[in-house]
Design a protein around this motif. Structure first.
Motif, PDB file in Angstrom:
ATOM      1  N   ASP A  80       0.859  -1.176   0.000  1.00 35.70           N
ATOM      2  CA  ASP A  80       0.000   0.000   0.000  1.00 35.70           C
ATOM      3  C   ASP A  80       0.898   1.229   0.000  1.00 35.70           C
ATOM      4  O   ASP A  80       2.108   1.134   0.216  1.00 35.70           O
ATOM      5  N   SER A 122      -2.711  -1.653  -3.373  1.00 35.19           N
ATOM      6  CA  SER A 122      -3.527  -0.439  -3.353  1.00 35.19           C
ATOM      7  C   SER A 122      -2.608   0.774  -3.303  1.00 35.19           C
ATOM      8  O   SER A 122      -1.389   0.645  -3.159  1.00 35.19           O
ATOM      9  N   LEU A 124      -6.196  -2.606  -6.608  1.00 39.76           N
ATOM     10  CA  LEU A 124      -7.300  -1.829  -6.060  1.00 39.76           C
ATOM     11  C   LEU A 124      -7.230  -0.354  -6.436  1.00 39.76           C
ATOM     12  O   LEU A 124      -8.106   0.420  -6.049  1.00 39.76           O
ATOM     13  N   SER A 125      -6.192   0.051  -7.159  1.00 37.52           N
ATOM     14  CA  SER A 125      -6.095   1.431  -7.625  1.00 37.52           C
ATOM     15  C   SER A 125      -5.411   1.449  -8.981  1.00 37.52           C
ATOM     16  O   SER A 125      -4.725   0.495  -9.363  1.00 37.52           O
ATOM     17  N   ALA A 170      -1.502   1.236  -8.649  1.00 40.91           N
ATOM     18  CA  ALA A 170      -0.883   0.048  -8.065  1.00 40.91           C
ATOM     19  C   ALA A 170      -0.339  -0.855  -9.166  1.00 40.91           C
ATOM     20  O   ALA A 170      -0.797  -0.825 -10.316  1.00 40.91           O
ATOM     21  N   GLN A 219      -8.783  -7.161 -11.490  1.00 38.08           N
ATOM     22  CA  GLN A 219      -9.579  -6.420 -10.531  1.00 38.08           C
ATOM     23  C   GLN A 219     -10.694  -7.310 -10.004  1.00 38.08           C
ATOM     24  O   GLN A 219     -10.835  -8.465 -10.423  1.00 38.08           O
ATOM     25  N   ARG A 248     -17.120  -4.556  -1.721  1.00 36.75           N
ATOM     26  CA  ARG A 248     -15.721  -4.631  -2.163  1.00 36.75           C
ATOM     27  C   ARG A 248     -14.816  -5.152  -1.047  1.00 36.75           C
ATOM     28  O   ARG A 248     -13.918  -5.964  -1.282  1.00 36.75           O
ATOM     29  N   THR A 249     -15.054  -4.680   0.168  1.00 36.15           N
ATOM     30  CA  THR A 249     -14.245  -5.138   1.303  1.00 36.15           C
ATOM     31  C   THR A 249     -14.452  -6.626   1.545  1.00 36.15           C
ATOM     32  O   THR A 249     -13.489  -7.371   1.792  1.00 36.15           O
ATOM     33  N   THR A 309     -12.626  -8.577  -1.257  1.00 36.64           N
ATOM     34  CA  THR A 309     -11.177  -8.457  -1.165  1.00 36.64           C
ATOM     35  C   THR A 309     -10.642  -9.234   0.026  1.00 36.64           C
ATOM     36  O   THR A 309      -9.607  -9.915  -0.074  1.00 36.64           O
ATOM     37  N   LEU A 364      -6.902  -3.656   4.620  1.00 30.61           N
ATOM     38  CA  LEU A 364      -7.667  -3.456   3.388  1.00 30.61           C
ATOM     39  C   LEU A 364      -8.556  -2.226   3.490  1.00 30.61           C
ATOM     40  O   LEU A 364      -9.050  -1.890   4.571  1.00 30.61           O
ATOM     41  N   PRO A 365      -8.773  -1.536   2.365  1.00 33.06           N
ATOM     42  CA  PRO A 365      -9.616  -0.333   2.393  1.00 33.06           C
ATOM     43  C   PRO A 365     -11.022  -0.645   2.889  1.00 33.06           C
ATOM     44  O   PRO A 365     -11.618  -1.659   2.560  1.00 33.06           O
TER      45      PRO A 365
END
Length: 433
Positions: free
Chosen positions: A290, A319, A350-351, A354, A379, A399-400, A403, A431-432
């Motif tokens: 991250d 991320s 996730l971005s 990344a 993704q 999403r969480t 993931t 994780l986000p």
């Protein structure tokens, strides 16, 4: 042949005084490894093993060789606790053994655990084969540094037939110091015939620091020995470079679970040699870079005997501007008939900034072999996300959930429930939301 120009990194460490142990063969090995490091310097991306991990920024930094005050640095005992896990522990702060933080009173029957410094004082010749090694590969800069400077570490032995019911923990802590230091530890782990052990290895950070830490570890599993090895890497800012080498005799089984979360730059070389018939090496891991983290895992498994098995399941989740690197190499030697080898690496981005670089490799020189490998980078599955949202789950929560389930998969085979729950909490915290 022209030698590479000395960078600040190389200059500071190449001219640093070596540990004064007073053992002739060890002093000679230290000097030869340091000379090799000074001559070759750090590897660049032209070295295949370092193709995706550039060391330019590190090469411009300088480090002191060791932390003279590490033995007295204050460490909060609460950070050493691991939920649901009790038992013996060996603790090192900036590479220095801390007896005041370690727990060595209640070792399981048949288990011997002591710091390397004490083992060298008691019986140095028993360690000569391992500690007099010279590192000669182009990418061995950190192994050479470790061979030159490591003055402590863990020596862990399990007697033949001993079944250790209590896990043993090794903790390596990077703590704030007056200046950035390079610290090094050397571990030797040996399981006798039919022995069993659970080993928990933790890397932690205390306070603001940007040290360089290196660790070399040799694991020797004799006939029918079983090792459960759990690695929780939560180091603080700085660089952490490790190499773990496993040698498995006939029927030996090693189960490795790895979670890579910490350090600004972290690299872990995992090497395994299956030298005995029916040996098995099973690896499961996840890396979650991250911010601007760079997490690099290099997995190399060599099948050298008949009917050996290796199975590897790894997940990457990147991320922010994090970058992950995974190389999984399997080699089946001539004569290793009956080998069953598999490797799977799946990765999520996730971005948009990344990045994950994955490189599976497979070389087969034997007959009657089952082998498979695969890698993906992508993704989240939009169909799964749509399904959860259609059930009333908000998009962020969906999403969480997806993931977390993805990253948790490698740890479902971990037999220790307390460790599984702890890893779940670590994943949820990273994780986000």
């Amino acid at each position: 042949m022209n030698q590479p120009a000395r960078t600040p990194f190389v200059a500071a460490l190449a001219d640093a005084p070596l540990p004064d142990i007073g053992i002739a063969w060890l002093d000679q090995a230290r000097r030869e490894n340091l000379d090799a490091f000074a001559e070759a310097g750090l590897p660049d991306t032209r070295v295949e093993a370092w193709k995706y991990t550039a060391l330019r920024a590190l090469s411009q930094r300088s480090f002191a060789a060791g932390d003279a005050q590490a033995a007295g640095r204050a460490i909060d005992p609460a950070m050493l606790a691991l939920p649901g896990i009790e038992g013996p522990a060996l603790v090192f702060v900036n590479g220095v053994f801390r007896a005041d933080l370690s727990l060595l009173d209640d070792l399981p029957p048949g288990v011997s655990l002591q710091p390397l410094s004490r083992a060298l004082a008691d019986a140095p010749d028993a360690l000569r084969f391992a500690l007099s090694r010279h590192y000669r590969e182009p990418g061995d800069a950190f192994a050479r540094l470790n061979g030159a400077f490591a003055a402590d570490g863990a020596v862990l032995r399990v007697a033949a037939g001993a079944k250790a019911a209590t896990p043993v923990r090794l903790l390596f802590i990077g703590a704030a110091a007056e200046r950035d230091v390079a610290w090094h530890v050397r571990d030797l782990v040996e399981l006798g015939e039919g022995a069993e052990l659970t080993l928990i290895e933790q890397h932690l950070g205390a306070g603001e620091q940007a040290h360089l830490g290196s660790r070399l570890a040799d694991f020797t599993l004799h006939v029918d020995a079983t090792l459960h090895h759990v690695v929780l890497q939560q180091a603080g800012a700085g660089s952490l470079v490790r190499r773990s080498h496993y040698r498995l005799d006939a029927g030996a089984q090693a189960h490795l679970h790895v979670l890579e979360l910490g350090a600004t730059l972290a690299r872990h070389d995992v090497r395994a040699e299956l030298v005995g018939d029916a040996a098995g090496f099973h690896t499961h891991g996840a890396f979650l870079p991250d911010g601007r983290q760079h997490l690099d895992t290099q997995l190399a498994i060599r099948h050298q005997a008949r009917n050996t098995v290796s199975a590897s399941t790894w997940r990457g989740v990147a991320s922010g501007r994090g970058r992950g690197v995974f190389r999984g190499a399997i080699v089946v030697n001539t004569g290793a008939d009956g080998t069953d080898a598999s490797l799977n690496n799946k990765n999520l981005l996730l971005s948009t900034q990344a990045e994950i670089d994955t490189k599976p490799e497979l070389e087969i020189y034997a007959d009657e072999v089952k082998a498979a490998h695969g890698a993906t980078v992508g993704q989240l599955d939009e169909r799964a996300l749509f399904y959860l949202r259609s059930r009333g789950i908000p998009e962020a929560q969906a999403r969480t959930l997806l993931t977390t389930a993805f990253a948790r998969a490698p740890f479902e085979s971990l037999p220790n429930e307390a460790l599984r729950q702890h890893i779940d909490q670590l994943l949820l915290g990273r994780l986000p939301a």
